[in-house]
Scaffold this motif. Structure first.
Motif, mmCIF file in Angstrom:
data_model
loop_
_atom_site.group_PDB
_atom_site.id
_atom_site.type_symbol
_atom_site.label_atom_id
_atom_site.label_comp_id
_atom_site.label_asym_id
_atom_site.label_seq_id
_atom_site.Cartn_x
_atom_site.Cartn_y
_atom_site.Cartn_z
ATOM 1 N N ARG A 29 21.269 -13.438 -45.246
ATOM 2 C CA ARG A 29 21.648 -13.953 -43.931
ATOM 3 C C ARG A 29 20.754 -13.372 -42.843
ATOM 4 N N ALA A 30 20.838 -13.955 -41.656
ATOM 5 C CA ALA A 30 19.991 -13.561 -40.535
ATOM 6 C C ALA A 30 20.182 -12.095 -40.146
ATOM 7 N N ASP A 31 21.345 -11.522 -40.451
ATOM 8 C CA ASP A 31 21.588 -10.114 -40.122
ATOM 9 C C ASP A 31 21.050 -9.164 -41.184
ATOM 10 N N GLY A 32 20.387 -9.704 -42.214
ATOM 11 C CA GLY A 32 19.812 -8.884 -43.276
ATOM 12 C C GLY A 32 20.748 -8.624 -44.437
ATOM 13 N N THR A 62 11.738 -18.817 -50.965
ATOM 14 C CA THR A 62 11.773 -17.414 -51.353
ATOM 15 C C THR A 62 12.479 -17.320 -52.698
ATOM 16 N N TYR A 63 11.923 -16.473 -53.576
ATOM 17 C CA TYR A 63 12.427 -16.356 -54.946
ATOM 18 C C TYR A 63 12.588 -14.900 -55.354
ATOM 19 N N LEU A 64 13.543 -14.658 -56.256
ATOM 20 C CA LEU A 64 13.551 -13.440 -57.050
ATOM 21 C C LEU A 64 12.710 -13.771 -58.266
ATOM 22 N N VAL A 65 11.747 -12.913 -58.582
ATOM 23 C CA VAL A 65 10.788 -13.219 -59.638
ATOM 24 C C VAL A 65 10.710 -12.061 -60.631
ATOM 25 N N THR A 66 10.745 -12.415 -61.909
ATOM 26 C CA THR A 66 10.449 -11.466 -62.985
ATOM 27 C C THR A 66 9.362 -12.128 -63.831
ATOM 28 N N ARG A 74 18.120 -18.290 -50.787
ATOM 29 C CA ARG A 74 18.110 -18.913 -49.465
ATOM 30 C C ARG A 74 18.052 -17.829 -48.398
ATOM 31 N N VAL A 75 17.085 -17.948 -47.503
ATOM 32 C CA VAL A 75 16.891 -16.956 -46.445
ATOM 33 C C VAL A 75 17.109 -17.653 -45.111
ATOM 34 N N GLU A 76 18.102 -17.188 -44.340
ATOM 35 C CA GLU A 76 18.424 -17.830 -43.065
ATOM 36 C C GLU A 76 17.327 -17.630 -42.020
ATOM 37 N N ASP A 77 16.722 -16.456 -41.984
ATOM 38 C CA ASP A 77 15.695 -16.168 -40.986
ATOM 39 C C ASP A 77 14.543 -15.442 -41.663
ATOM 40 N N ALA A 78 14.623 -14.137 -41.781
ATOM 41 C CA ALA A 78 13.630 -13.332 -42.493
ATOM 42 C C ALA A 78 14.388 -12.510 -43.527
ATOM 43 N N PRO A 79 13.759 -12.189 -44.651
ATOM 44 C CA PRO A 79 14.490 -11.464 -45.682
ATOM 45 C C PRO A 79 14.779 -10.007 -45.331
ATOM 46 N N PHE A 80 14.014 -9.455 -44.380
ATOM 47 C CA PHE A 80 14.187 -8.052 -44.025
ATOM 48 C C PHE A 80 14.380 -7.910 -42.521
ATOM 49 N N ILE A 81 14.915 -6.763 -42.120
ATOM 50 C CA ILE A 81 15.065 -6.409 -40.710
ATOM 51 C C ILE A 81 14.266 -5.119 -40.492
ATOM 52 N N ALA A 82 13.391 -5.111 -39.483
ATOM 53 C CA ALA A 82 12.688 -3.882 -39.113
ATOM 54 C C ALA A 82 13.640 -3.081 -38.234
ATOM 55 N N VAL A 83 14.034 -1.907 -38.722
ATOM 56 C CA VAL A 83 15.056 -1.109 -38.050
ATOM 57 C C VAL A 83 14.472 0.073 -37.274
ATOM 58 N N ARG A 135 3.963 -12.971 -48.342
ATOM 59 C CA ARG A 135 4.364 -13.832 -47.221
ATOM 60 C C ARG A 135 5.712 -13.416 -46.636
ATOM 61 N N LEU A 136 6.230 -12.280 -47.049
ATOM 62 C CA LEU A 136 7.543 -11.816 -46.613
ATOM 63 C C LEU A 136 7.446 -11.085 -45.279
ATOM 64 N N GLU A 137 8.398 -11.389 -44.403
ATOM 65 C CA GLU A 137 8.417 -10.784 -43.079
ATOM 66 C C GLU A 137 9.734 -10.070 -42.825
ATOM 67 N N ALA A 138 9.688 -9.188 -41.827
ATOM 68 C CA ALA A 138 10.898 -8.549 -41.307
ATOM 69 C C ALA A 138 11.046 -8.975 -39.859
ATOM 70 N N LYS A 139 12.251 -9.342 -39.487
ATOM 71 C CA LYS A 139 12.538 -9.602 -38.076
ATOM 72 C C LYS A 139 12.814 -8.255 -37.424
ATOM 73 N N LEU A 140 12.258 -8.037 -36.259
ATOM 74 C CA LEU A 140 12.475 -6.778 -35.559
ATOM 75 C C LEU A 140 13.867 -6.766 -34.946
ATOM 76 N N ALA A 141 14.609 -5.712 -35.230
ATOM 77 C CA ALA A 141 15.912 -5.528 -34.587
ATOM 78 C C ALA A 141 15.672 -5.402 -33.081
#
Length: 177
Positions: A29-32, A62-66, A74-83, A135-141
């Motif tokens: 979700r968008a909140d991480g 976006t995928y989980l990959v092995t 499914r990623v609402e915004d970015a998969p990570f949050i920069a804290v 290609r993965l990003e973090a949204k800045l808190a």
């Protein structure tokens, strides 16, 4: 791993090319927060483990990959949050800005890991992001973005744009007007 942290090199997910194996009803979700089959994943260690095998492909998914499976997330915004953001070096072009994510990744902004700001056309609200890996990003808190704003300097070309330097690259973050 006595402290519960994952360590070591990240798996080479960019070199793994299994066939798409379906959907396991996982979302970020968008909140991480991470969710599976409608329930929140509360085990931090499991979320961190999954985050290490996350990949965003050219198709925008976006995928989980092995080595043997590839399932959509499914990623609402970015998969990570920069804290958190830390500045190393003297303020200016030679400084480095390091961002810590909610899953423990550290991304030092620069030419390979750019900062970008999207601005909502209706509200004018900025949405700041930093590339973490692939290609993965973090949204800045919000507090992290405020710290960046406090570090902002005028654009070197004299335009009415403010931004920040990291590893010799200037990243515009907003208008001075």
């Amino acid at each position: 791993m006595p402290d519960g942290k994952l360590s070591g090199k990240l798996p080479p997910v960019e070199s793994w090319n299994p066939e798409h194996c379906g959907d396991i009803d996982m979302a970020i979700r968008a909140d991480g927060s991470w969710w599976h089959e409608g329930g929140r994943m509360n085990r931090e260690r499991m979320v961190k483990m999954f985050s290490r095998i996350l990949r965003k492909d050219e198709d925008g998914e976006t995928y989980l990959v092995t080595p043997h499976e590839k399932v959509v997330v499914r990623v609402e915004d970015a998969p990570f949050i920069a804290v958190r953001v830390d500045r190393a070096g003297e303020p200016g072009p030679d400084q480095a800005l390091a961002f810590l994510t909610n899953v423990g990744d550290v991304a030092v902004a620069g030419a390979d890991l750019p900062l970008r700001i999207e601005t909502d056309a209706e509200t004018g609200e900025p949405s700041p992001y930093v590339r973490v890996r692939g290609r993965l990003e973090a949204k800045l808190a919000r507090p992290v973005f405020y710290e960046l704003a406090a570090m902002a300097v005028p654009h070197p070309d004299g335009s009415p744009t403010l931004g920040v330097w990291s590893q010799g690259t200037f990243f515009p973050i907003g208008s001075a007007a």
